[in-house]
Design a protein around this motif. Sequence first.
Motif, short mmCIF file in Angstrom:
data_model
loop_
_atom_site.label_atom_id
_atom_site.label_comp_id
_atom_site.label_asym_id
_atom_site.label_seq_id
_atom_site.Cartn_x
_atom_site.Cartn_y
_atom_site.Cartn_z
N PHE A 56 28.13 -21.73 7.12
CA PHE A 56 29.50 -21.49 6.65
C PHE A 56 30.28 -20.91 7.82
N TYR A 57 31.47 -21.44 8.08
CA TYR A 57 32.29 -20.93 9.18
C TYR A 57 33.34 -19.98 8.64
N LEU A 58 33.32 -18.76 9.15
CA LEU A 58 34.29 -17.75 8.77
C LEU A 58 35.08 -17.35 10.01
N SER A 59 36.39 -17.48 9.93
CA SER A 59 37.26 -17.08 11.02
C SER A 59 37.93 -15.78 10.63
N VAL A 60 37.77 -14.77 11.48
CA VAL A 60 38.19 -13.41 11.14
C VAL A 60 39.23 -12.91 12.13
N ALA A 61 40.37 -12.43 11.61
CA ALA A 61 41.42 -11.85 12.45
C ALA A 61 41.70 -10.42 11.97
N PRO A 62 40.94 -9.45 12.49
CA PRO A 62 41.26 -8.06 12.14
C PRO A 62 42.63 -7.71 12.71
N TYR A 63 43.26 -6.73 12.09
CA TYR A 63 44.61 -6.38 12.57
C TYR A 63 44.84 -4.89 12.49
N VAL A 64 45.84 -4.42 13.24
CA VAL A 64 46.26 -3.02 13.23
C VAL A 64 47.59 -2.91 12.49
N ASP A 65 48.58 -3.71 12.90
CA ASP A 65 49.93 -3.60 12.35
C ASP A 65 50.41 -4.79 11.54
N GLN A 66 50.01 -5.99 11.90
CA GLN A 66 50.56 -7.16 11.20
C GLN A 66 49.51 -8.23 10.98
N THR A 67 49.67 -8.94 9.87
CA THR A 67 48.75 -10.02 9.52
C THR A 67 49.50 -11.09 8.76
N HIS A 68 48.79 -12.07 8.27
CA HIS A 68 49.38 -13.11 7.42
C HIS A 68 48.39 -13.44 6.33
N THR A 81 44.86 -25.00 13.83
CA THR A 81 46.00 -25.39 14.64
C THR A 81 47.24 -24.52 14.45
N THR A 82 47.24 -23.65 13.42
CA THR A 82 48.45 -22.84 13.20
C THR A 82 48.20 -21.35 12.98
N CYS A 83 47.04 -20.94 12.48
CA CYS A 83 46.80 -19.52 12.21
C CYS A 83 46.87 -18.71 13.51
N GLN A 84 47.54 -17.56 13.44
CA GLN A 84 47.65 -16.69 14.60
C GLN A 84 47.41 -15.25 14.17
N GLY A 85 46.45 -14.61 14.80
CA GLY A 85 46.15 -13.21 14.54
C GLY A 85 46.84 -12.30 15.54
N GLU A 86 46.83 -11.02 15.24
CA GLU A 86 47.52 -10.03 16.06
C GLU A 86 46.79 -9.70 17.36
N LEU A 87 45.48 -9.58 17.33
CA LEU A 87 44.71 -9.08 18.46
C LEU A 87 44.11 -10.23 19.27
N THR A 88 44.83 -10.67 20.29
CA THR A 88 44.34 -11.78 21.10
C THR A 88 43.55 -11.26 22.30
N ASP A 89 42.46 -11.96 22.61
CA ASP A 89 41.62 -11.64 23.77
C ASP A 89 41.21 -10.16 23.81
N GLN A 90 40.77 -9.65 22.68
CA GLN A 90 40.36 -8.25 22.58
C GLN A 90 38.87 -8.17 22.22
N ASP A 91 38.19 -7.14 22.75
CA ASP A 91 36.77 -6.93 22.46
C ASP A 91 36.60 -6.17 21.16
N LEU A 92 35.73 -6.70 20.31
CA LEU A 92 35.45 -6.09 19.01
C LEU A 92 33.96 -5.87 18.85
N THR A 139 38.05 -11.74 20.69
CA THR A 139 38.92 -12.62 19.91
C THR A 139 39.44 -13.74 20.81
N PHE A 140 39.62 -14.91 20.19
CA PHE A 140 40.16 -16.06 20.89
C PHE A 140 41.66 -15.85 21.15
N ASP A 141 42.27 -16.81 21.84
CA ASP A 141 43.71 -16.75 22.11
C ASP A 141 44.53 -16.76 20.82
#
Length: 192
Positions: free
Chosen positions: A95-107, A115-126, A145-147
């Motif tokens: 199962f593929y799970l794509s995770v975008a943790p956030y501090v201030d903003q999300t969707h 092709t369209t989802c964008q998370g807040e924390l780009t290129d960050q170590d988690l 995190t990816f771009d």
Amino acid sequence: MKRLATVLGALVLVLAGCSSADTDTDTEPAATGAQAEFLDAHGLAGMDTAEIIDHLDRLGGADRPTDFMASIRPDKLVFSDGQQELAVDMPEDRFYLSVAPYVDQTHECFYHSLTTCQGELTDQDLGVRIINDEGEVLLEEQMTTFDNGFVGIWLPRDVQGTIEVSYDGLTGATDLATTDDGATCLTTLQLT
């Protein structure tokens, strides 16, 4: 015109679930026939499903394709270019799970769009830790995190558990499920 009707007929069969369900997507190309033509037209030919997902999920900004959409369902990778839609089988045991943790903003998101989802924390170590409901640690590692602000994680199917993320002194945790009705996009994990 006859060729277009043949291609559209093949797409209808694919979307109706008539494609082979026993394809080993780890070693075989993701598609044949109409699927292969579509993937070839978009530079994805010869990749298996996992390779397509990995390739597309790592793209951000101007590198992302704009001539088609790709969305992950628990059992299918669905493509659409505005004229046609097709689906490629996901691996049966993962199962593929794509995770975008956030501090201030999300969707809001349920099925991840490659092709369209964008998370807040780009290129960050988690720091990422996933524990199933039985207390077994399924994953514990440092990830970047990816771009697009997401990390992509392959998990066993039919797991319920918790994901914990740490970043720059902040932490957060939330539930996850890798079931047939589970979300493939997790954007509700706020780090505090």
